[in-house]
Design a protein around this motif. Structure first.
Motif, short mmCIF file in Angstrom:
data_model
loop_
_atom_site.label_atom_id
_atom_site.label_comp_id
_atom_site.label_asym_id
_atom_site.label_seq_id
_atom_site.Cartn_x
_atom_site.Cartn_y
_atom_site.Cartn_z
N THR A 63 0.83 -1.20 0.00
CA THR A 63 0.00 0.00 0.00
C THR A 63 0.87 1.26 0.00
OG1 THR A 63 -1.76 -1.16 1.15
CG2 THR A 63 -1.78 1.24 1.29
N ASP A 80 -5.23 -0.96 -5.22
CA ASP A 80 -4.67 -1.60 -4.03
C ASP A 80 -5.61 -2.70 -3.57
OD1 ASP A 80 -3.09 -2.17 -1.88
OD2 ASP A 80 -3.71 -0.42 -0.70
N GLU A 81 -5.21 -3.93 -3.78
CA GLU A 81 -6.03 -5.10 -3.43
C GLU A 81 -7.48 -4.94 -3.85
OE1 GLU A 81 -5.05 -7.17 0.04
OE2 GLU A 81 -3.40 -5.85 0.58
#
Ligand SMILES: Nc1ncnc2c1ncn2[C@@H]1O[C@H](COP(=O)(O)OP(=O)(O)OP(=O)(O)O)[C@@H](O)[C@H]1O
Ligand SMILES: [Mg+2]
Lengths: 225, 447
Positions: A47, A169-170
């Motif tokens: 992140t 992000d994910e």
């Protein structure tokens, strides 16, 4: 020229009297049109890395070049402009604006940039909503959508300004594996057809299998490519 | 930007309980503000009406006559010439009346009062008759008839008198009763006259307690003065706001005509005796005043009321300000992730600041508009009800025996603008907090 270039990037978070080193000297280059996965265990710095590339945070040391610009030297206003015109974000928790409907959410970045006429804008918004398969849900609000649908809205919103880079992000972490796979499929297809650079993080092996390039990081350093 | 207005409105709607609560509080303050302003304007209105009916014209040509250096009588001689000068030099005169200025006792078998004695020629008093209302007998006589008795036009006959309800009550008299009027002449001797009460008017506050009206003839006789003298010329203009300018002009005119004109002092004539008696001249001098000068001892009522109103409004507004800041701060905090997201997507700090201010401004505008309209409606309603004010002291302050409120449209607009601007100002701090939120806060995963 590379779209993203990191040299000796260090990111430290002050934590009381301690300093947490989230990134410990990252060197990395991402070319235009790549579809890159940043993989690594929890706490490895994924992140943090994406935040630096996404210009929502700045490095403690080292240089981060995004589309040729050194983000460490830019003012808040310049960074904002860079985010608006060059970057698209897809968040793990979707981050739609709750009070706006699907059409309005996707339109929002275009209203901020103000580059298109209302007619062009509407066409662009509708074509993207069509691409992510939500034409039926045009006037629904985020609360009335499933997780997968919300992430599709987020993808449409990230792509609507035709950014050079889309950061995710994910993006599948809050979705079941089937839905996650279809989201990845969609991103891959957009990467192929639009030529947009995609950088996303995950620690899901099923997702990694789709990537063309995988950068593995551990403890804030690149472990392998 | 339209989308910001849209988001602001939707946010307000989303948090409707909070919006309703804060909105009602703001609306309540707006309504109170309008009510207080309407009462103040009502008092002002009553003050103007009663002052220009009972105590003064818009502009007054009065003065003092001194036979020796140490006495002073509130008289003007050769009134016809003075009247002609006014007519020749003042445009827009609606009318001029004459009032004798006396002071004395009124006695009945049951009581005594001290009061101003005004000599009137009732045939010229159309304006006065239009503005006063006669009192029902039951207003001033215990067990009196519930109807109006008496007739002011009877003041045309000699040996008659008219007064206001409070004085009639003190004297224990009703229409048709005899009273004795007693005055003191310039050397200290007293003179009396018996007169029949021909009419009783409804009280209009403090001023009415000091107004007993007699026919001009009777006053001349009581004071043993010649008919070409009077107390003052009350000049009425087509526009009351010109009073001060006309007064100043007339001062120059009378000076040019060779009169001794007194320096302008914003006080009623009866406060000026000491000064005049201390001065070293004899003969006539002219004193020009406006209606405001003649009732300047009453304007404290308005000043005091306004002071109380403004302190009240300030306190209320202060409470509201804290409420707005607190509420918006909470709401902004709760939306940290959303604001971070908007910043990450490309919204500038200033746009975020604008969004929060817009939210507060729209809430303020809506709530103040609503409150102001409600306040105006309530004020109008109360005014129409003509609610009697039973307490004499309050009557004295309100300058009327019923509650009079006057809604001034420009106040409504000013109220909305001021209070909604204020709401937006109170939002500055929370808006700044929002603008300072970092885009990285979009990444927090807490829902
Ligand atoms: N705001 C912060 N303050 C202090 N430390 C932080 C902060 N953000 C991240 N860290 C630390 O930096 C390191 C990297 O965190 P990061 O969130 O980048 O990891 P991640 O790979 O994204 O993990 P996850 O897979 O759990 O999302 C961790 O040790 C984390 O505790
Ligand atoms: Mg992470």
């Amino acid at each position: 020229m590379a779209i993203v270039q990191l040299q000796g990037v260090v990111k430290e978070y002050p934590l009381g009297k301690l300093v947490v080193s989230a990134l410990r000297g990252i060197d990395m280059t991402i070319e235009r049109g790549e579809f890159t996965v940043i993989a690594g265990p929890s706490g490895s710095g994924k992140t943090t890395l994406l935040n630096l590339i996404g210009c929502v945070d700045v490095a403690t040391r080292g240089t981060v070049l995004v589309d040729g610009q050194d983000t460490g030297r830019l003012s808040d206003a310049d960074l904002t402009r860079l985010r608006l015109h060059k970057l698209g974000f897809i968040f793990q928790s979707f981050n739609l604006i709750n009070v706006l409907d699907v059409h309005q959410n996707v339109e929002f970045p275009l209203l901020l940039s103000g580059t298109l006429t209302p007619g062009e804008r509407d066409k662009r918004v509708r074509s993207l909503i069509d691409r992510v398969g939500l034409t039926e849900q045009l006037i629904q609000r985020p609360a009335e959508l499933s997780g997968g649908q919300r992430q599709r809205v987020a993808i449409a919103r990230a792509l609507v300004t035709n950014p050079a880079i889309v950061l995710a992000d994910e993006p599948t972490a809050n979705l079941d594996s089937g839905t996650g796979a279809s989201i990845i499929e969609l991103m891959k297809e957009l990467n192929r057809t639009e030529g947009t650079t995609f950088i996303f993080s995950t620690h899901d092996h099923a997702v990694m299998s789709h990537a063309r390039r995988i950068v593995k990081i551990r403890d804030g350093a690149v472990e392998s490519e | 930007m339209r989308v910001l207005v849209h988001i602001a409105l939707r946010n307000l709607f989303q948090a409707r309980r909070r919006t309703a609560l804060l909105g009602s509080a703001i609306a309540l303050v707006s309504a109170s503000l309008i009510l207080l302003l309407s009462i103040a304007h009502g008092i002002e209105d009553s003050l103007v009406t009663s002052a220009t009916t009972l105590s003064a014209g818009h502009v007054n040509v009065g003065g003092f006559y001194k036979t020796t250096a140490t006495d002073a009588a509130p008289l003007i001689t050769d009134k016809a010439k003075l009247r002609q000068i006014v007519m020749d030099n003042v445009p827009g005169v609606e009318g001029i009346i004459e009032r004798h200025r006396g002071w004395g006792k009124v006695l009945s078998p049951f009581g005594t009062i001290q009061s101003g004695l005004q000599g009137v020629d009732i045939s010229t008093e159309k304006r006065f008759l239009e503005r006063i209302q006669l009192a029902k007998e039951s207003d001033y006589v215990e067990g009196g008839r519930d109807e109006v008795v008496g007739d002011p036009s009877k003041l045309a006959q000699p040996r008659t008198v008219m007064m206001f309800a409070a004085n009639a009550r003190k004297l224990g008299v009703r229409v048709g009763d005899e009273v004795t009027i007693q005055i003191e002449l310039l050397g200290g001797a007293t003179n009396t006259l018996d007169a029949t009460l021909v009419a009783v008017a409804r009280d209009v506050g403090m001023l009415s307690s000091f107004a007993v009206l007699l026919p001009t003839q009777d006053v001349l006789e009581l004071y043993r003065i010649r008919p070409e003298t009077t107390g003052a010329l009350w000049v009425y203009l087509d526009d009351i706001d010109r009073a001060e300018a006309v007064r100043a002009d007339l001062a120059k005119v009378f000076e040019a005509e060779g009169y001794r004109v007194m320096d302008h002092v914003a006080a009623p004539f009866f406060f000026k005796f000491d000064t005049v008696m201390g001065e070293d001249w004899t003969g006539q001098s002219i004193d020009l005043t406006t209606w405001e000068d003649e009732v300047s001892f009453l304007t404290w009522v308005l000043t005091a009321f306004n002071a109380v109103s403004w302190s009240l409004v300030t306190v209320l507004v202060g409470i509201i300000a804290v409420g707005i800041m607190n509420t918006l701060y909470t709401s902004v905090r709760e939306r940290t992730r959303e604001i971070g997201t908007m910043r990450a997507i490309g919204m500038t700090r200033w746009q975020v600041l604008g969004l929060v201010l817009l939210e507060a401004g729209l809430l303020g505008l809506g709530a103040t508009a609503l409150g102001t309209v409600a306040g105006a409606a309530i004020a109008t309603g109360i005014d129409l009800l003509n609610l009697p004010v039973p307490i004499l002291a309050v009557q004295a302050i309100l300058l009327a025996d019923t509650l009079h409120l006057k809604v001034v449209p420009s106040n409504l607009v000013a109220g909305v603008v001021a209070l909604s601007t204020f709401t937006a100002l109170a939002a500055l701090w929370p808006a700044w907090q929002a603008a300072s939120m970092r885009p990285v806060s979009a990444m927090s995963h807490i829902e």
